[in-house]
Design an enzyme around this catalytic site. Sequence first.
Site, PDB file in Angstrom:
ATOM      1  N   GLU A 117       0.830  -1.219   0.000  1.00  0.00           N
ATOM      2  CA  GLU A 117       0.000   0.000   0.000  1.00  0.00           C
ATOM      3  C   GLU A 117       0.864   1.269   0.000  1.00  0.00           C
ATOM      4  O   GLU A 117       0.390   2.346   0.365  1.00  0.00           O
ATOM      5  CB  GLU A 117      -0.947   0.026   1.211  1.00  0.00           C
ATOM      6  CG  GLU A 117      -1.915  -1.131   1.306  1.00  0.00           C
ATOM      7  CD  GLU A 117      -2.956  -1.196   0.178  1.00  0.00           C
ATOM      8  OE1 GLU A 117      -2.966  -0.313  -0.691  1.00  0.00           O
ATOM      9  OE2 GLU A 117      -3.738  -2.166   0.180  1.00  0.00           O
ATOM     10  N   HIS A 140      -2.592   1.835   8.590  1.00  0.00           N
ATOM     11  CA  HIS A 140      -3.745   1.108   8.035  1.00  0.00           C
ATOM     12  C   HIS A 140      -3.942  -0.177   8.820  1.00  0.00           C
ATOM     13  O   HIS A 140      -2.970  -0.881   9.115  1.00  0.00           O
ATOM     14  CB  HIS A 140      -3.475   0.783   6.562  1.00  0.00           C
ATOM     15  CG  HIS A 140      -4.425  -0.206   5.968  1.00  0.00           C
ATOM     16  ND1 HIS A 140      -5.787   0.001   5.915  1.00  0.00           N
ATOM     17  CD2 HIS A 140      -4.217  -1.432   5.399  1.00  0.00           C
ATOM     18  CE1 HIS A 140      -6.367  -1.039   5.328  1.00  0.00           C
ATOM     19  NE2 HIS A 140      -5.437  -1.926   5.011  1.00  0.00           N
ATOM     20  N   HIS A 142      -7.162  -3.470   9.827  1.00  0.00           N
ATOM     21  CA  HIS A 142      -8.455  -4.091   9.516  1.00  0.00           C
ATOM     22  C   HIS A 142      -9.300  -4.117  10.790  1.00  0.00           C
ATOM     23  O   HIS A 142      -9.622  -5.190  11.308  1.00  0.00           O
ATOM     24  CB  HIS A 142      -8.235  -5.492   8.937  1.00  0.00           C
ATOM     25  CG  HIS A 142      -7.443  -5.494   7.653  1.00  0.00           C
ATOM     26  ND1 HIS A 142      -6.910  -6.627   7.080  1.00  0.00           N
ATOM     27  CD2 HIS A 142      -7.100  -4.465   6.821  1.00  0.00           C
ATOM     28  CE1 HIS A 142      -6.283  -6.317   5.950  1.00  0.00           C
ATOM     29  NE2 HIS A 142      -6.373  -5.003   5.775  1.00  0.00           N
ATOM     30  N   GLU A 170     -16.243  10.795  23.823  1.00  0.00           N
ATOM     31  CA  GLU A 170     -14.963  11.385  23.420  1.00  0.00           C
ATOM     32  C   GLU A 170     -14.804  11.559  21.902  1.00  0.00           C
ATOM     33  O   GLU A 170     -13.921  12.298  21.451  1.00  0.00           O
ATOM     34  CB  GLU A 170     -13.795  10.555  23.958  1.00  0.00           C
ATOM     35  CG  GLU A 170     -13.728   9.166  23.348  1.00  0.00           C
ATOM     36  CD  GLU A 170     -12.479   8.385  23.787  1.00  0.00           C
ATOM     37  OE1 GLU A 170     -12.539   7.151  23.743  1.00  0.00           O
ATOM     38  OE2 GLU A 170     -11.461   9.010  24.132  1.00  0.00           O
ATOM     39  N   HIS A 211     -13.069  -3.389   4.026  1.00  0.00           N
ATOM     40  CA  HIS A 211     -11.629  -3.677   4.059  1.00  0.00           C
ATOM     41  C   HIS A 211     -10.976  -3.179   5.359  1.00  0.00           C
ATOM     42  O   HIS A 211     -10.387  -3.974   6.085  1.00  0.00           O
ATOM     43  CB  HIS A 211     -10.949  -3.037   2.830  1.00  0.00           C
ATOM     44  CG  HIS A 211      -9.474  -3.265   2.765  1.00  0.00           C
ATOM     45  ND1 HIS A 211      -8.795  -3.489   1.598  1.00  0.00           N
ATOM     46  CD2 HIS A 211      -8.524  -3.285   3.734  1.00  0.00           C
ATOM     47  CE1 HIS A 211      -7.507  -3.667   1.849  1.00  0.00           C
ATOM     48  NE2 HIS A 211      -7.319  -3.544   3.153  1.00  0.00           N
TER      49      HIS A 211
HETATM   50  O1  2HA Z   1      -0.840  -5.247   3.599  1.00  0.00           O
HETATM   51  O2  2HA Z   1      -3.728  -4.687   4.476  1.00  0.00           O
HETATM   52  O3  2HA Z   1      -4.491  -3.506   2.261  1.00  0.00           O
HETATM   53  C1  2HA Z   1      -2.025  -5.934   3.471  1.00  0.00           C
HETATM   54  C2  2HA Z   1      -3.154  -5.013   3.458  1.00  0.00           C
HETATM   55  C3  2HA Z   1      -3.548  -4.483   2.162  1.00  0.00           C
HETATM   56 ZN    ZN Z   2      -5.641  -3.848   4.251  1.00  0.00          ZN
END
Ligand code: 2HA
Ligand code: ZN
Length: 273
Positions: A117, A140, A142, A170, A211
Amino acid sequence: MKETMLDASFVQEMIEVSSNLYRLGWDERNGGNISYLLTEREVSRYIDVSNEGRTVPMKFDASELAGHYFIVTGSGKYFKNTAKAPSINLGVIRIGDSGDNYDIIWGFEDGGFATSELPTHLMNHMERLKADPDHRVIMHCHATNLIAMTFTHSLEENMFSKTLWEMCTECIVVFPEGVGIIPWIVPGTNEIGEATAKRMKDVRVVLWPHHGVFGAGATIDETFGLIETAEKAAEVYSIVCAQGGKRQTITDKQLQDLADAFGVTPRKGILQL
Ligand code: 2HA
Ligand code: ZN
């Protein structure tokens, strides 16, 4: 004894946060990626930055970031493993002068590369540096309940932001600008990077439906805390729905009172006063 890269506070912070993200269940397998802007001074304390390292081409223009250093998580690497093998799972990169490649100057010792990414990360850094001179981190993950909410809740940004604000007192203080939401797009592409960076102009949390989430901030702690707060609100939302839905809530007037008390300005168009 001379300090090594493993003594650097930024390496230790990356290890700690990847371990926490894994432990929280937000980065299964190779899920998630982090990049953290470093100064040449921070890096050169531990390694000779005049070494060119391994050069890796990129398929987008990052010339705005030429010469900038980042510590980043590796493509295909598991956050679960960062603590036990930091120099394999993490790397320090420097963006090349032409803006279409980077040098790996430390780490990725098994021949690995920066996160898949990277386009989104670098495009987000470019936008956030324009908005906030103290900006340094893109993260990033999940986050489970935020992903779940993108199946059950409207994806209209103002409605989504308002629901999160209502779930924990909050929230409006931590992200008064609300959240950004992009359409579903194939990950790892320049297209998803461009769509995310466009939203990062005025928000620090961007959701990728079905995602995960991207967060931006000045420090690892602040960025993790931002994602953690949004995810906590989403978790409360999941429980509220499972318990049969809201019977009462924080009113718009109370949300505005909170914003006034903490000196923040909520995104326009969300509160109906
Ligand atoms: O790196 O999360 O979006 C793996 C991921 C791709
Ligand atoms: Zn991801």
